[in-house]
Design an enzyme around this catalytic site. Structure first.
Site, mmCIF file in Angstrom:
data_model
loop_
_atom_site.group_PDB
_atom_site.id
_atom_site.type_symbol
_atom_site.label_atom_id
_atom_site.label_comp_id
_atom_site.label_asym_id
_atom_site.label_seq_id
_atom_site.Cartn_x
_atom_site.Cartn_y
_atom_site.Cartn_z
ATOM 1 N N ASP A 1 0.824 -1.215 0.000
ATOM 2 C CA ASP A 1 0.000 0.000 0.000
ATOM 3 C C ASP A 1 0.865 1.275 0.000
ATOM 4 O OD1 ASP A 1 -2.401 1.356 0.036
ATOM 5 O OD2 ASP A 1 -3.208 0.262 1.755
ATOM 6 N N ASP B 1 -10.210 3.629 -3.277
ATOM 7 C CA ASP B 1 -10.940 2.447 -2.798
ATOM 8 C C ASP B 1 -12.356 2.344 -3.351
ATOM 9 O OD1 ASP B 1 -8.654 2.109 -1.394
ATOM 10 O OD2 ASP B 1 -9.604 2.007 0.578
HETATM 11 C C1 GLA Z 1 -5.983 1.396 1.561
HETATM 12 C C2 GLA Z 1 -6.154 0.388 0.423
HETATM 13 C C3 GLA Z 1 -7.279 -0.580 0.792
HETATM 14 C C4 GLA Z 1 -6.941 -1.289 2.095
HETATM 15 C C5 GLA Z 1 -6.698 -0.271 3.195
HETATM 16 C C6 GLA Z 1 -6.166 -0.914 4.449
HETATM 17 O O1 GLA Z 1 -7.084 2.218 1.682
HETATM 18 O O2 GLA Z 1 -6.437 1.039 -0.770
HETATM 19 O O3 GLA Z 1 -7.490 -1.516 -0.241
HETATM 20 O O4 GLA Z 1 -5.806 -2.101 1.910
HETATM 21 O O5 GLA Z 1 -5.755 0.720 2.783
HETATM 22 O O6 GLA Z 1 -5.955 0.010 5.464
#
Ligand code: GLA
Length: 400
Positions: free
Chosen positions: A148, A203
């Site tokens: 990430d 997301d």
């Molecule tokens: C980010 C990523 C998500 C998830 C969260 C976890 O937002 O894009 O897919 O992995 O972090 O905290």
């Protein structure tokens, strides 16, 4: 002198060999499950074991789902030597034992980390510990790393992801590398030699067409994510995929919306990573996720991402070239009303300029298979007449 030169060349070669990703991995889009969309930070070894069991007993494994990925918040603290440890309350048996359990089911083990000093959930990230973490994951039997982009201030994305790529490669264990940088720095332009898939957007969330504002960032509904894929298809190919994020099938949308979401992810040659509670899913959710004929569109060996060839008034006709000159065709009704379609295959010549493919039913007669009704419908000689419910799809495979 010669010897020194030879040693020099040898060292150069070793170095050069280190600078790559594992090839021949993810030749079709990765399939699996990830904890985040439904469970967020509530992850423990019981959930992961039960999920692995359910992936097998529900028929998901048989349909192709393979990777069981624990997302954020599995972490405990680093030990005195800097090695990362799982949260001892939530993962008392340790990660090696969990990996062994997942492998014993014929599945693969995925884990999550972050380029920064902390993950998005505030747990220890890999910054400054990349080689050590990669070694630890390999020791646990990890097969997939999602990496990430939180707390990445001041980091160069190419450098940060390359460092972890090299660290993974050095372990000698083939690990799929999933770049989760949200599309911020156009990873499709630089990530091909680094990762096997890269997120193209922020997301996802389980709504049809909404933006959920969280202050400094937003999450996006299915249609919003879909529209952000425009222009990216030329970058996808076997071993390197655009990732429009993990699926929300079974997480609260209607049956039609879930079915449309799944179909479109297959048309996009997207990684099919389920994000629901597979231990408790309904029969309808299971039937969507395990529709093998739709999965086969996603997993087609040619690895070409589909695109919307016709767009009018809330209706879109998506096409995806397949191996053996076959095609997938998906009619999407984005609108809030039922839509009639009257589609003369022979009158709709479709050209894919990016990959030099043509769907010309005027010249070639194709057999038409309805992938959700699981029925043969005849050929492209016949005009297609149907009603598509709101927020739903009709999906076909055309064969010779
Ligand atoms: C980010 C990523 C998500 C998830 C969260 C976890 O937002 O894009 O897919 O992995 O972090 O905290």
């Amino acid at each position: 002198m010669k010897i020194i030169l030879l040693i020099g060349i040898f060292l150069f070669c070793i170095n050069f060999a280190a600078a790559q990703k594992f090839e021949n991995l993810a030749l079709t889009p990765p399939m699996g499950w990830n904890s985040w969309n439904n469970f967020g930070c509530q992850v423990d070894e019981k959930l992961i074991r039960e999920t692995a069991d359910a992936i097998v007993s529900s028929g998901m494994k048989d349909a192709g789902y393979q990777y069981v990925v624990i997302d954020d918040c599995w972490h405990g603290e680093r030990d005195t030597n800097g090695f990362i440890r799982p949260n001892p309350q939530h993962f008392p048996s340790g990660m090696k034992a969990l990996g062994d359990y997942i492998h014993s089911k014929g599945l693969k083990f995925g884990i999550y980390s972050d380029v920064g000093a902390k993950t998005c959930g505030g747990k220890p990230g890999s910054r400054g510990h990349e080689y050590q973490d990669a070694q630890t994951y390999a020791g646990w039997g990890v097969d997939y790393l999602k990496y990430d982009w939180c707390n990445s201030e001041g980091l160069n994305p190419v450098g940060a992801y390359t460092t972890m790529r090299d660290a993974l490669y050095k372990t000698g264990r083939p690990i799929v590398f999933s770049i989760c940088e949200w599309g911020d720095n156009k990873p499709w332009e630089w990530a091909k030699p680094i990762g096997h898939l890269w997120r193209t957007t922020g997301d996802i969330t389980h709504c049809w067409d909404c933006e959920e504002n969280h202050g400094s960032w937003s999450s996006w509904g299915i249609m919003r994510i879909l529209d952000k894929q425009k222009g990216l298809r030329i970058h996808a190919a076997p071993g390197r995929w655009n990732d429009p994020d993990m699926m929300e099938v079974g997480n609260g949308m209607s049956f039609s919306e879930d079915r449309a979401h799944f179909s479109l992810w297959a048309m996009l040659a997207a990684p099919l990573i389920a994000g629901n509670d597979v231990r408790k899913m309904t029969k309808e959710t299971r039937e969507i996720l395990t529709n093998k004929e739709v999965v086969a569109i996603d997993q087609d060996a040619l690895g070409i991402q589909g695109f919307p060839a016709i767009t009018e008034d809330g209706l879109e006709v998506w096409v995806k070239p397949l191996s053996n000159d076959e095609w997938a065709v998906c009619f999407l009704n984005r609108s809030n009303q039922v839509k009639p379609i009257n589609f003369d295959w022979k009158e709709n010549f479709i050209k894919d300029d990016n990959f030099q493919k043509q769907l010309d039913a005027g010249k070639t007669s194709y057999k038409v298979r309805d992938l959700w009704a699981k029925k043969d419908l005849g050929t492209t000689e016949t005009v297609l007449r149907a009603l598509i419910p709101s927020h739903d799809v009709l999906m076909f495979r055309l064969t010779r």
